[in-house]
Design a protein around this motif. Structure first.
Motif: not given
Ligand code: HEC
Length: 396
Positions: A102-107
Motif C-alpha cells: 500500500n505504499s505510495l509510488t514516487l510519482q
C-alpha cells in the motif's frame, strides 16, 4: 539595552514579518497556480487508493474524504508521507513485489508534495481557501471513496461469524483470540479466505490459523482483506476444523463491539497442490544498550518450493527483518526486506507472483534489534511462509 525595549522591538519585527508574510501569501494566491496537481483529479485518486480505508467515518482515524478535510491537514500529510509514516508499510521498495503493497509510488508522493506546496487547488477553477463549514457536503462534490462493507471476492462458499469482542474506549493495542467452529463434516480444500471486520474503527489487523493443523490461512489489514492462492493450489481443512482468529485492536473514542465474518472459498478437486507452512524462528535477549543485535535462522529446502506469502512476527524494538534464499549456484534472492516495522500495524507480505526457490537453496531469516533501555529485553522472530511444491502440477 533594557529588556522592555528589546521585547517591543522584537514584537515590531514579528508584526512586520507577519504582515509581509500575509501580503506575500495574498499576492501568490492571486498569481498563477504553481502546481498542475488538482484535488479533484490526482489527489482524490491517491486518497481513495491509499488512505480512506483508514481515514474515513467508519475507520480508525480522522476522515480525509473531502477537499476541506484534506486541505486542513495538508502540511501534516506532506510530513507524514515524506517520513514514510503514512500509509503504514515497512517493506523496502526493490526487494520483492507484494499484492498488498500500500505504499505510495514516487510519482504519488511527488503529486502530494507539489499539491501542498502549490497551495492545494481544488480544481482548475480556483484556489479554494474558505474552509469554514468543513463538514458540509456540496452538490457534485468530488470525494475520496472507501471500498468496504461487502465481499470483494464474491459470495463465499462458507461464511462464519466470529464471537464478539468488546473494546473499551481508548484501550491500548491488544490482541484478542477467538475460535470458530467451521462445522465441516468432511475434509475441504480452500483456495481463498476473506474477512470482514465488524467495526473497522478498532481492528488494526487479523490473522487466521487452523486450530487442528496450526496452519496460517489468511489475514486482514485495513488495506487488504483477502488471501488468494494461485490457481491449482489450496489449503487443506480437516473435517471438524476450527479457525483461530488473532485480532489486533486499538480502542476508539467510544466502546466498540466487534464481530467480524470469515468467508471461505472452496477449491475444486483439480487443485492437487496443497499449501502448507514453513516456519523459521529465533529467540533470545537483546542486551541493554544494544544497537544491532542479530537474530538468525535458516533451513535447506529439499525440493523446489514456491513461496506465496510471508508473515513476520516481531517484538517491539525490531529494526529490520530480511527473508532471503541462497541458491546452490551462490546467488542470493531477497524475498522481503522490511525496515522500521510499525508495531501497531502488523501485516503479512503477500507475494504478487509466487517466487520459486530452487531445491538445495538455503532459506534464511535475519532480524536486527536495538534496545535503548537499561535492562535487557526479549528479541527474535517467527516467520511463517505459505509454500507449496510443484509436484501437483507435474502430475496433471
Ligand atoms: C492502515 C490505516 C491507515 C492508512 C492506510 C493511512 N493512515 Fe494516516 N493514520 C492512521 C491512524 C490510525 C492515524 C492516527 C495516528 C496514529 O495512531 O498513528 C493516522 C495519522 C495520520 C496523520 C496525522 C499524523 C499526526 O501527526 O497527527 C496524517 C496526516 C495521515 N495519517 C495521513 C495519511 C495519508 C495521507 C494516508 C494515505 C496516503 C494515510 N494517512 C494512510 C491510519 C492510517
Amino acid at each position: 539595552m533594557l529588556p522592555v525595549n528589546s521585547s517591543i522591538k522584537a514584537g515590531a519585527i514579528a508584526a512586520a514579518i507577519c504582515a509581509f508574510g500575509l501580503l506575500a501569501g495574498m499576492a501568490l494566491a492571486h498569481e498563477t497556480l504553481t502546481t498542475t496537481v488538482l484535488f479533484d483529479r490526482e489527489i482524490v485518486r491517491i486518497l481513495s487508493k491509499h488512505c480512506v480505508m483508514c481515514h474515513d467515518q467508519g475507520g480508525p482515524s480522522f476522515p480525509l474524504d473531502t477537499y476541506e478535510q484534506t486541505f486542513l491537514q495538508r502540511r501534516k500529510i506532506r510530513a507524514e508521507i515524506i517520513a514514510r509514516h503514512m500509509p503504514p508499510w515497512a517493506a523496502v521498495p526493490g526487494y520483492g513485489q507484494f499484492a498488498n503493497d500500500n505504499s505510495l509510488t514516487l510519482q504519488e508522493t511527488q503529486f502530494i508534495v507539489s499539491w501542498v506546496e502549490g497551495l492545494g487547488p481544488r480544481n482548475s477553477g480556483t484556489v479554494f481557501t474558505n474552509v469554514a463549514g468543513a463538514d458540509a457536503a456540496r452538490p457534485n462534490e468530488i470525494r475520496a471513496h472507501a471500498d468496504a462493507g461487502h465481499w470483494l471476492l464474491g459470495m463465499p462458499d462458507l461464511a462464519r461469524q466470529l464471537p464478539a469482542n468488546t473494546i473499551e474506549p481508548r484501550a491500548p493495542d491488544q490482541v484478542k483470540r477467538v475460535v470458530v467452529d467451521l462445522g465441516l463434516t468432511s475434509e475441504r480444500r480452500v483456495r481463498a479466505v476473506e474477512f470482514m471486520p465488524g467495526d473497522r474503527r478498532v481492528v488494526h489487523a487479523a490473522f487466521f490459523t487452523v486450530e487442528e493443523t496450526g496452519e496460517w490461512i489468511g489475514s486482514w489489514t485495513p488495506w487488504y482483506g483477502v488471501m488468494t492462492l494461485p490457481k491449482g493450489v489450496a489449503y487443506r481443512l480437516p473435517a471438524g476444523a476450527h479457525v483461530v482468529a488473532e485480532i489486533n485492536y486499538r480502542g476508539a473514542q467510544e466502546r466498540a463491539v466487534d464481530r467480524g465474518t470469515l468467508g471461505l472459498f472452496f477449491a475444486g478437486s483439480s487443485s492437487s497442490n496443497t499449501a502448507s507452512d514453513l516456519v523459521l524462528d529465533a529467540k533470545g535477549a537483546v542486551p541493554a544498550g544494544a544497537q544491532s543485535q542479530r537474530f538468525h535462522a535458516e533451513q535447506r529446502l529439499a525440493e523446489d518450493t514456491y513461496a506465496a506469502a510471508l508473515r513476520p512476527e516481531l517484538l517491539p524494538g525490531a529494526n529490520s527483518v530480511e527473508v532471503s534464499a541462497r541458491r546452490p549456484d551462490g546467488g542470493t534472492q531477497v524475498l522481503l526486506f522490511a525496515k522500521d516495522v510499525p508495531a501497531d500495524w502488523p501485516s503479512p507480505y503477500i507475494l504478487r507472483e509466487p517466487v520459486v526457490i530452487l531445491k538445495g537453496s538455503i532459506l534464511a531469516v535475519t532480524a536486527y534489534y536495538s534496545n535503548s533501555a537499561k535492562t535487557s529485553k526479549p528479541g527474535g522472530f517467527r516467520v511463517t511462509m505459505t509454500k507449496y511444491s510443484n509436484a501437483g502440477f507435474d502430475r496433471k
